[in-house]
Design a protein around this motif. Sequence first.
Motif, PDB file in Angstrom:
ATOM      1  N   GLY A   1      -1.959   8.225  -3.936  1.00 26.39           N
ATOM      2  CA  GLY A   1      -2.631   7.520  -2.851  1.00 26.39           C
ATOM      3  C   GLY A   1      -2.076   6.133  -2.615  1.00 26.39           C
ATOM      4  O   GLY A   1      -2.726   5.302  -1.974  1.00 26.39           O
TER       5      GLY A   1
ATOM      6  N   GLU B   1       1.156  11.035  -1.853  1.00 25.00           N
ATOM      7  CA  GLU B   1      -0.128  11.736  -1.767  1.00 25.00           C
ATOM      8  C   GLU B   1      -0.760  11.930  -3.137  1.00 25.00           C
ATOM      9  O   GLU B   1      -1.988  11.989  -3.257  1.00 25.00           O
ATOM     10  N   GLU B   2       0.048  12.031  -4.182  1.00 21.78           N
ATOM     11  CA  GLU B   2      -0.490  12.256  -5.524  1.00 21.78           C
ATOM     12  C   GLU B   2      -1.276  11.045  -6.025  1.00 21.78           C
ATOM     13  O   GLU B   2      -2.354  11.190  -6.597  1.00 21.78           O
TER      14      GLU B   2
END
Length: 231
Positions: free
Chosen positions: A209, A206-207
Amino acid sequence: MSAQVKSRSRVQDHGEVFTNEREVNAMLDMVKQETERIDSRFLEPACGDGNFLAEVLRRKLSVVRSRYRRSLLEYEKYAFVAIGSIYGVDILEDNTQECRDRLLSIVEEDYLPVCKKRPTPGFLEAIHFVIGKNILCGNALSLKTVDSSGADTDDPIIFCEWSLVGDKVKRRDYRLDELLEGSASNIQPPLFGLSGTPTSEWELDEETGSMIPKPIREYPLVALYEVGQHE
């Protein structure tokens, strides 16, 4: 200034030319902030005997020493993080071993004055173990390990991720071909790695992508001074 060439045959067979110290520092100064970030990871895919990695390690340890020299435990923890963030591959076995020896010598030279020549039992052994896992003999083009003759094996290059969890160490192993496969624009995980073999499971970071592989193996937490004793 060290020699740039060991022999003509090595240049002809492997294109081996070493970078001078002046050029090494000039290039690293272009990313100076990263070279001085203790946990910033560096991979040198044709590391030779370690000209670039040695200087990165010296810069990281200089930061560690300036911040933590008054606490031996803190110094040892962050020196471990520094060496654990440095990776190298070389196709020649003698270069690989010289690079390992060189990095260990740099750690010892920096550490012994801090510990007043009384090393904590297990610390230098842990550093030696990590260096052996992070500096590998392999082919950075095929992303395979190589045998004593320099020929590719069927085994992928596997690197360890080292992270501190309190006073303990977490180790996770990854295939290099899978790590290189991930990118910010890659939304779907690939079915096959760069080497043409099926990949492991993937997950979204998530950091960044990007899709990143899950580790091929995870190890239980272990005390820093016991790293390498339970493999």
